[in-house]
Design an enzyme around this catalytic site. Structure first.
Site, PDB file in Angstrom:
ATOM      1  N   ARG A  19       9.653  -4.640  11.646  1.00 11.91           N
ATOM      2  CA  ARG A  19       8.217  -4.641  11.929  1.00 11.91           C
ATOM      3  C   ARG A  19       7.419  -5.523  10.966  1.00 11.91           C
ATOM      4  NH1 ARG A  19       6.929   1.569  12.218  1.00 11.91           N
ATOM      5  NH2 ARG A  19       9.028   1.725  11.348  1.00 11.91           N
ATOM      6  N   LYS A  26      12.241  -7.044   3.883  1.00 15.07           N
ATOM      7  CA  LYS A  26      11.057  -6.220   3.609  1.00 15.07           C
ATOM      8  C   LYS A  26      10.881  -5.888   2.131  1.00 15.07           C
ATOM      9  CE  LYS A  26      10.891  -1.795   4.970  1.00 15.07           C
ATOM     10  NZ  LYS A  26      10.674  -0.708   5.940  1.00 15.07           N
ATOM     11  N   THR A  85      20.612   6.957   7.426  1.00 13.30           N
ATOM     12  CA  THR A  85      20.353   7.236   6.010  1.00 13.30           C
ATOM     13  C   THR A  85      21.503   8.024   5.368  1.00 13.30           C
ATOM     14  OG1 THR A  85      19.019   9.104   6.770  1.00 13.30           O
ATOM     15  CG2 THR A  85      17.831   7.115   6.101  1.00 13.30           C
ATOM     16  N   TYR A 121      13.586   5.585  -1.529  1.00 15.83           N
ATOM     17  CA  TYR A 121      13.634   4.371  -0.713  1.00 15.83           C
ATOM     18  C   TYR A 121      13.124   3.159  -1.494  1.00 15.83           C
ATOM     19  CZ  TYR A 121      13.819   7.529   3.402  1.00 15.83           C
ATOM     20  OH  TYR A 121      14.142   8.469   4.328  1.00 15.83           O
ATOM     21  N   GLY A 160      10.168  12.868   9.994  1.00 13.37           N
ATOM     22  CA  GLY A 160      10.969  14.073  10.147  1.00 13.37           C
ATOM     23  C   GLY A 160      10.114  15.280   9.794  1.00 13.37           C
ATOM     24  N   TYR A 389      -9.135 -35.212 -18.255  1.00 14.86           N
ATOM     25  CA  TYR A 389      -7.759 -34.743 -18.125  1.00 14.86           C
ATOM     26  C   TYR A 389      -7.097 -34.855 -19.495  1.00 14.86           C
ATOM     27  CZ  TYR A 389      -2.818 -34.491 -17.243  1.00 14.86           C
ATOM     28  OH  TYR A 389      -1.496 -34.122 -17.305  1.00 14.86           O
ATOM     29  N   ALA A 403     -17.204 -37.364 -22.518  1.00  9.86           N
ATOM     30  CA  ALA A 403     -17.109 -37.074 -21.087  1.00  9.86           C
ATOM     31  C   ALA A 403     -16.221 -38.103 -20.388  1.00  9.86           C
ATOM     32  CB  ALA A 403     -18.501 -37.087 -20.469  1.00  9.86           C
ATOM     33  N   ALA A 446     -17.851 -45.984 -26.253  1.00  5.49           N
ATOM     34  CA  ALA A 446     -17.798 -45.658 -24.830  1.00  5.49           C
ATOM     35  C   ALA A 446     -16.874 -46.632 -24.111  1.00  5.49           C
ATOM     36  CB  ALA A 446     -19.185 -45.715 -24.228  1.00  5.49           C
TER      37      ALA A 446
HETATM   38  C1  UD1 Z   1      13.512   8.748   7.478  1.00  3.38           C
HETATM   39  C2  UD1 Z   1      13.886  10.226   7.575  1.00  3.38           C
HETATM   40  C3  UD1 Z   1      12.657  11.012   8.017  1.00  3.38           C
HETATM   41  C4  UD1 Z   1      11.526  10.786   7.046  1.00  3.38           C
HETATM   42  C5  UD1 Z   1      11.234   9.292   6.897  1.00  3.38           C
HETATM   43  C6  UD1 Z   1      10.245   9.078   5.798  1.00  3.38           C
HETATM   44  C7  UD1 Z   1      16.234  10.298   8.237  1.00  3.38           C
HETATM   45  C8  UD1 Z   1      17.179  10.500   9.327  1.00  3.38           C
HETATM   46  N1  UD1 Z   1      14.952  10.380   8.540  1.00  3.38           N
HETATM   47  O1  UD1 Z   1      13.161   8.333   8.770  1.00  3.38           O
HETATM   48  O2  UD1 Z   1      12.962  12.405   8.079  1.00  3.38           O
HETATM   49  O3  UD1 Z   1      10.355  11.458   7.487  1.00  3.38           O
HETATM   50  O4  UD1 Z   1      12.432   8.583   6.541  1.00  3.38           O
HETATM   51  O5  UD1 Z   1       9.908   7.728   5.729  1.00  3.38           O
HETATM   52  O6  UD1 Z   1      16.639  10.092   7.112  1.00  3.38           O
HETATM   53  N2  UD1 Z   1      18.098   2.874   5.402  1.00  3.38           N
HETATM   54  C9  UD1 Z   1      19.279   2.341   4.963  1.00  3.38           C
HETATM   55  N3  UD1 Z   1      20.354   2.368   5.782  1.00  3.38           N
HETATM   56  C10 UD1 Z   1      20.316   2.897   7.013  1.00  3.38           C
HETATM   57  C11 UD1 Z   1      19.090   3.442   7.457  1.00  3.38           C
HETATM   58  C12 UD1 Z   1      18.020   3.428   6.632  1.00  3.38           C
HETATM   59  O7  UD1 Z   1      19.366   1.841   3.846  1.00  3.38           O
HETATM   60  O8  UD1 Z   1      21.337   2.897   7.693  1.00  3.38           O
HETATM   61  C13 UD1 Z   1      16.935   2.842   4.516  1.00  3.38           C
HETATM   62  C14 UD1 Z   1      15.831   1.950   5.065  1.00  3.38           C
HETATM   63  O9  UD1 Z   1      15.934   0.659   4.527  1.00  3.38           O
HETATM   64  C15 UD1 Z   1      14.582   2.660   4.592  1.00  3.38           C
HETATM   65  C16 UD1 Z   1      14.983   4.109   4.481  1.00  3.38           C
HETATM   66  O10 UD1 Z   1      16.388   4.130   4.444  1.00  3.38           O
HETATM   67  O11 UD1 Z   1      14.187   2.231   3.305  1.00  3.38           O
HETATM   68  C17 UD1 Z   1      14.457   4.931   5.631  1.00  3.38           C
HETATM   69  O12 UD1 Z   1      14.955   4.415   6.827  1.00  3.38           O
HETATM   70  P1  UD1 Z   1      14.116   4.471   8.143  1.00  3.38           P
HETATM   71  O13 UD1 Z   1      14.922   3.928   9.229  1.00  3.38           O
HETATM   72  O14 UD1 Z   1      12.783   3.905   7.890  1.00  3.38           O
HETATM   73  O15 UD1 Z   1      14.015   6.062   8.336  1.00  3.38           O
HETATM   74  P2  UD1 Z   1      12.992   6.791   9.236  1.00  3.38           P
HETATM   75  O16 UD1 Z   1      13.459   6.719  10.613  1.00  3.38           O
HETATM   76  O17 UD1 Z   1      11.630   6.334   8.916  1.00  3.38           O
HETATM   77 CA    CA Z   2      10.527   4.343   7.393  1.00  5.03          CA
END
Ligand code: UD1
Ligand code: CA
Length: 528
Positions: A19, A26, A85, A121, A160, A389, A403, A446
Site C-alpha cells: 500500500r 516500507k 506473522t 513490528y 485483530g 562565493y 561585496a 575594487a
Molecule cells: C497483525 C495481527 C493483528 C493485529 C495487527 C496490528 C496477525 C495474524 N494479525 O495483522 O491481530 O491487530 O497486526 O497491526 O498477526 N510480517 C512478516 N511476515 C509475514 C507477515 C507479516 O514479517 O509473513 C510482518 C509485516 O511486515 C508487518 C507485521 O508483520 O510488519 C504485521 O503484518 P501485517 O500483515 O500487517 O499484519 P496484519 O494483518 O495487519
Molecule cells: Ca499491519
C-alpha cells in the site's frame, strides 16, 4: 534492570508494504530523519536484549545493508515467503537457535531459549523503549505466559480483536481473532491487538509448533499462540497501551505523514518544555536527533536535521533548513540553507546564505546576503557580507571581504585553497584565483583579480587606470536615445559652468583620464 532484560526482541519486517506503492521497501521510509526500521530497532535495542532479531524478506537486498549500517549486532532472519506473522516468528527462532549454536553450543541452543521474548513490528515507528520496558515489567509482575499490548479504539476495522474470557477470568485473553475470521459479535469488540507481545520463551516455542493455517487467509498466525497457551491453562493477559500512538503502524503514505507529524509534535513539545521557544510548531520540523539548549528561539519555517545543535540564546529562522549544523550561543541564522557547518558564538548568517560542508564561522563573524561558502574557515569577527562565493579558503580574524568576491578555487583540473590573513580589507568585486595567499593587514582595490600572493600590509591592484573616451556615445551611437541624453547633459554642464564663472563647478571632462592614475584604494570597495 536485569528483571526487564529480555532474552530476545524479534522485530518483524518481512512484509511487502504494497500500500506504500513504492520501490523503496516500507520499513526504509523515514519520519523525523530516521527509517521506520531504524526507529523500531532503536527502541528494541534500548532494552538491551540478549539477542535482537530482525525478520526480513521483501526488499531485503535493500533492507539488510541498511540494518547492518545501523546496528551490526542485529541477528538477521530471512523469511523467504511471507506465510504469516507466526511463520515470521518461527523464522526468527530458527535464526536464534543457529546464532546460539554458533555462540555457545549446548547452552542456549535449539529450543532451550529461556526468559522473556518480545515481538514487535518494524513499521511501528513511535514505539519507545519505555513502552516496551513497561510491557515487560507488567508481564513479569502479572506472572503471565503471554502478554498482549492492546488498545481500545473507536474504529477497530482491520485489526485483530481481543476476545476476553467470560465471567471471573475476564482479565484473561481467550483468543485473538482476525477481522476476516471474526463473527458479528467479535467484530463489535473495540479492544484491538497492537501486534506487540511479551512471551515466555518456552511457551512461545511450544505453541508456535502447534499453529495451523486453517483460517480465512491460510496463514500461520502468531495471534493463535494466545488461544493455544490459554487452552493449556496458562495466563494470557492484556496490557492496555497508555499511549495508542505508540502502537500505530504505517501501512500507507497517509499514515506515514500522520505519524511523522505526531513525532514532530512530540519532539517540539519536548524542546518547548525544556525552554526552547518555537513560534510556529506547524511550520517547524525537527529530527529527534537535534539538540537545542534553553532560550533558543526557532522562528517559523525552520527545519533542523541530523545532528544539528543550537546553543543557548541563538535564533534560527525564519525559513532555514539546516542539516548537521552547529549554531553557537547567541548566534543568528536567517533564511539559510546549510549542512555540515559551524556558526560561532554571536555570529550572524543570512538572509539568503548557503552554507556547504566544511564551513566554519568564528565568533562574531558574518556570512551575509547571497553568500555561498564551502570548506571555508572564516575566523572570529571576519565578515563576508554580500554576494560572494568562498570555497576552499581561510579568512583571518577581523578581515572584511568586499561585496561580490569570488574565491576561484577550481582551475578546471583541481581545487586549490586560498588564504586571507587577519585584518585584511579586500575591495568589491575581487577574484582570488587560488591558490593565493594574502598577508595580514593587506588590502586590495575594487575589481582586483588576485593571481599572485599579496605580502602583509600591501595594497593589491590589478585594474589599469580608468580612461574616459569623451563623446563616444554621441559619435558611435548617434541618433540613439542614449546619445541624445548624453548630448543634453553635456550641453547643460557647459552652460552651467559658463553661468557660474566655471571654477570648480564641473571638472572639465577632458582631464579625468589622467586623474584616475592613482590606484583605486580599498575604500571604493566599502559596502557594509
Ligand atoms: C497483525 C495481527 C493483528 C493485529 C495487527 C496490528 C496477525 C495474524 N494479525 O495483522 O491481530 O491487530 O497486526 O497491526 O498477526 N510480517 C512478516 N511476515 C509475514 C507477515 C507479516 O514479517 O509473513 C510482518 C509485516 O511486515 C508487518 C507485521 O508483520 O510488519 C504485521 O503484518 P501485517 O500483515 O500487517 O499484519 P496484519 O494483518 O495487519
Ligand atoms: Ca499491519
Amino acid at each position: 534492570m536485569s528483571d526487564t532484560r529480555p532474552a530476545a526482541v524479534i522485530v518483524l519486517a518481512a512484509g511487502g508494504g504494497t500500500r506504500m506503492k513504492s520501490r523503496v521497501p516500507k520499513v526504509l521510509h523515514r519520519i523525523g530523519g530516521q527509517s521506520l526500521i531504524g526507529r523500531a530497532l532503536g527502541a528494541a535495542r534500548g532494552l538491551d536484549p540478549q539477542t535482537l532479531v530482525a525478520v526480513v524478506g521483501h526488499g531485503r537486498e535493500q533492507v539488510v545493508p541498511h540494518i547492518e549500517s545501523l546496528d551490526a549486532d542485529v541477528t538477521l532472519a530471512v523469511q523467504e515467503e511471507q506465510l504469516g506473522t507466526g511463520h515470521a516468528v518461527q523464522c526468527a527462532l530458527a535464526a536464534l537457535a543457529d546464532a546460539g549454536d554458533r555462540a555457545d553450543a549446548g547452552d542456549r541452543a535449539g529450543s532451550g531459549l529461556e526468559g522473556t521474548v518480545l515481538v514487535t513490528y518494524g513499521d511501528v515507528p513511535l514505539l519507545t523503549t519505555g513502552a516496551l520496558a513497561d510491557l515487560v515489567a507488567r508481564h513479569t509482575a502479572a506472572g503471565n505466559a503471554v502478554s498482549v499490548l492492546t488498545a481500545v479504539v473507536q474504529d477497530p476495522t482491520g485489526y485483530g480483536r481481543v476476545v476476553r474470557e467470560p465471567g471471573d477470568a475476564g482479565d484473561m485473553v481467550a483468543a485473538i481473532v482476525e477481522q476476516r475470521d471474526a463473527d458479528e459479535e467479535q467484530l463489535a469488540i473495540r479492544e484491538i491487538n497492537s501486534g506487540i507481545y511479551a512471551f515466555d520463551a518456552a511457551v512461545l516455542v511450544d505453541a508456535l509448533g502447534r499453529i495451523r493455517t486453517d483460517n480465512a487467509q491460510g496463514e500461520l498466525y502468531l495471534t493463535d499462540v494466545a488461544a493455544i497457551a490459554r487452552g493449556d491453562g496458562r495466563r494470557v493477559g492484556a496490557v492496555r497501551a497508555d499511549d495508542v500512538w505508540q502502537t500505530e503502524g504505517v501501512n500507507d503514505r497517509v499514515q506515514l505523514s500522520r505519524l511523522g507529524a505526531e513525532l514532530n509534535r512530540r519532539t517540539l513539545e519536548r524542546h518547548m518544555r525544556a525552554g526552547v521557544t518555537v513560534v510556529d510548531p506547524a511550520s517547524t520540523w525537527l529530527d529527534d536527533t537535534v539538540t537545542c539548549e534553553p532560550d533558543v528561539t526557532l522562528l517559523p519555517g525552520v527545519q533542523l536535521h541530523g545532528h544539528s545543535r543550537v546553543a543557548t540564546g541563538a535564533t534560527v529562522g525564519p525559513d532555514c533548513t539546516l542539516t548537521d549544523v552547529v549554531v553557537g550561543p547567541g548566534a543568528s541564522v536567517v533564511r539559510c540553507h546549510g549542512s555540515g557547518a559551524v556558526v560561532g558564538q554571536g555570529a550572524t548568517v543570512g538572509p539568503f546564505a548557503y552554507l556547504r560542508p566544511g564551513t566554519t564561522l568564528g565568533a562574531e563573524g558574518k556570512i551575509g546576503t547571497f553568500v555561498e561558502t564551502k570548506n571555508a574557515a572564516i575566523a572570529e569577527s571576519a565578515k563576508v557580507p554580500h554576494l560572494s562565493y568562498v570555497g576552499d579558503a581561510e579568512i583571518g580574524e577581523h578581515s572584511n571581504i568586499g561585496a561580490g568576491t569570488i574565491f576561484a578555487n577550481y582551475d578546471g583540473v583541481q581545487k586549490n585553497r586560498s588564504t586571507v590573513g587577519a585584518h585584511c580589507k579586500t575591495g568589491s568585486n575581487n577574484t582570488f584565483v587560488a591558490p593565493v595567499e594574502i598577508g595580514d593587514g593587506a588590502a586590495s582595490g575594487a575589481g582586483t583579480v588576485v593571481r599572485r600572493d599579496v605580502p602583509p600590509g600591501a595594497l593589491a591592484v590589478s585594474t589599469g587606470p580608468q580612461r574616459n573616451i569623451e563623446g563616444w556615445t554621441q559619435r558611435k551611437r548617434a541618433g540613439t536615445a542614449a546619445a541624445e541624453a548624453a548630448q543634453a547633459a553635456q550641453a547643460a554642464r557647459t552652460s552651467s559652468a559658463a553661468g557660474t564663472g566655471g571654477v570648480g563647478a564641473a571638472t572639465p571632462a577632458r582631464d579625468t583620464e589622467d586623474e584616475s592614475s592613482a590606484p583605486s584604494g580599498p575604500s571604493e570597495g566599502k559596502q557594509q
